[in-house]
Design an enzyme around this catalytic site. Sequence first.
Site, PDB file in Angstrom:
ATOM      1  N   TYR A  47       0.838  -1.209   0.000  1.00 31.90           N
ATOM      2  CA  TYR A  47       0.000   0.000   0.000  1.00 31.90           C
ATOM      3  C   TYR A  47       0.872   1.258   0.000  1.00 31.90           C
ATOM      4  O   TYR A  47       0.555   2.247  -0.654  1.00 31.90           O
ATOM      5  CB  TYR A  47      -0.921   0.008   1.226  1.00 31.90           C
ATOM      6  CG  TYR A  47      -1.885  -1.148   1.261  1.00 31.90           C
ATOM      7  CD1 TYR A  47      -3.065  -1.114   0.533  1.00 31.90           C
ATOM      8  CD2 TYR A  47      -1.616  -2.290   2.012  1.00 31.90           C
ATOM      9  CE1 TYR A  47      -3.960  -2.181   0.556  1.00 31.90           C
ATOM     10  CE2 TYR A  47      -2.498  -3.362   2.039  1.00 31.90           C
ATOM     11  CZ  TYR A  47      -3.663  -3.302   1.308  1.00 31.90           C
ATOM     12  OH  TYR A  47      -4.540  -4.355   1.328  1.00 31.90           O
ATOM     13  N   CYS A  48       1.976   1.184   0.733  1.00 30.85           N
ATOM     14  CA  CYS A  48       2.899   2.324   0.801  1.00 30.85           C
ATOM     15  C   CYS A  48       3.568   2.562  -0.546  1.00 30.85           C
ATOM     16  O   CYS A  48       3.684   3.708  -0.996  1.00 30.85           O
ATOM     17  CB  CYS A  48       3.967   2.089   1.867  1.00 30.85           C
ATOM     18  SG  CYS A  48       3.312   1.915   3.549  1.00 30.85           S
ATOM     19  N   ASN A  49       4.008   1.504  -1.183  1.00 31.48           N
ATOM     20  CA  ASN A  49       4.712   1.650  -2.458  1.00 31.48           C
ATOM     21  C   ASN A  49       3.802   2.234  -3.536  1.00 31.48           C
ATOM     22  O   ASN A  49       4.215   3.106  -4.313  1.00 31.48           O
ATOM     23  CB  ASN A  49       5.272   0.296  -2.904  1.00 31.48           C
ATOM     24  CG  ASN A  49       6.410  -0.169  -2.027  1.00 31.48           C
ATOM     25  OD1 ASN A  49       7.171   0.640  -1.504  1.00 31.48           O
ATOM     26  ND2 ASN A  49       6.524  -1.480  -1.827  1.00 31.48           N
ATOM     27  N   LEU A  95       3.351   5.947  -2.689  1.00 34.33           N
ATOM     28  CA  LEU A  95       4.529   6.749  -3.012  1.00 34.33           C
ATOM     29  C   LEU A  95       4.590   7.073  -4.502  1.00 34.33           C
ATOM     30  O   LEU A  95       4.906   8.203  -4.893  1.00 34.33           O
ATOM     31  CB  LEU A  95       5.804   6.016  -2.584  1.00 34.33           C
ATOM     32  CG  LEU A  95       6.067   5.904  -1.082  1.00 34.33           C
ATOM     33  CD1 LEU A  95       7.309   5.059  -0.825  1.00 34.33           C
ATOM     34  CD2 LEU A  95       6.219   7.280  -0.443  1.00 34.33           C
TER      35      LEU A  95
END
Length: 221
Positions: A92-94, A97
């Site tokens: 989810y973070c990638n 970003l």
Amino acid sequence: MENKNNKGELDVLLDEVRQAGAAKFTDKKKQIYADGISSVANSGVLDSALKVGDKAHDFTLKNALNKSVTLYDQLKTGPVVLTWYRGGWCPYCNITLHALQDKLPEFKQEGAMLLALTPELPDNSLSTSEKNELEFTVLSDVKNTVGKQYGVVFTLTDDVATIYNAGFGLNKVNGDTSNQLPLAATYVIDTNGTITYAFLDADYTQRAEPLEILSALKQLK
């Protein structure tokens, strides 16, 4: 259930990861993650976190290239979008970003700088490919020092911590055994240090939409 057509562009991408997880996780694992989100919601972190109208705390952290970056120095040149991500291990973070990277030219048109904080050690905060692809500043907030000042840090449940440590070595990549992580919080900070936009959610699969961030920046003018 929200209609997919009403979802933001980022949320549509994140929904694909949610559905993939739902398809492959066991019922037990799904329950562990659901209990983890409930634990965050009940921890009081959403109440303790800085909100719109609060003054942002100044800080100095090292970027992925080991150079010091100070928040209030950046605010001298324009507003700052401050966002936290859990780590390079988090899909989810990638996705988030790279969605922010896509909107970076528009953030810059509004005179803003994007700073992304992670509790990962500097050597782990970005892979070589990400260092080359992401054009904004990633800062290593070791032991969540700044995250705690902003009130966005919580402790994982034992079950989630066990999965994370067995799966990718959370304690190793973060360099501590606290099993603490930041919310995926996002703030827009005006040049006077005031928070004018805040995204806070107990559910790590929910993220601030880049278009909402951009709208908040436009309102500063």
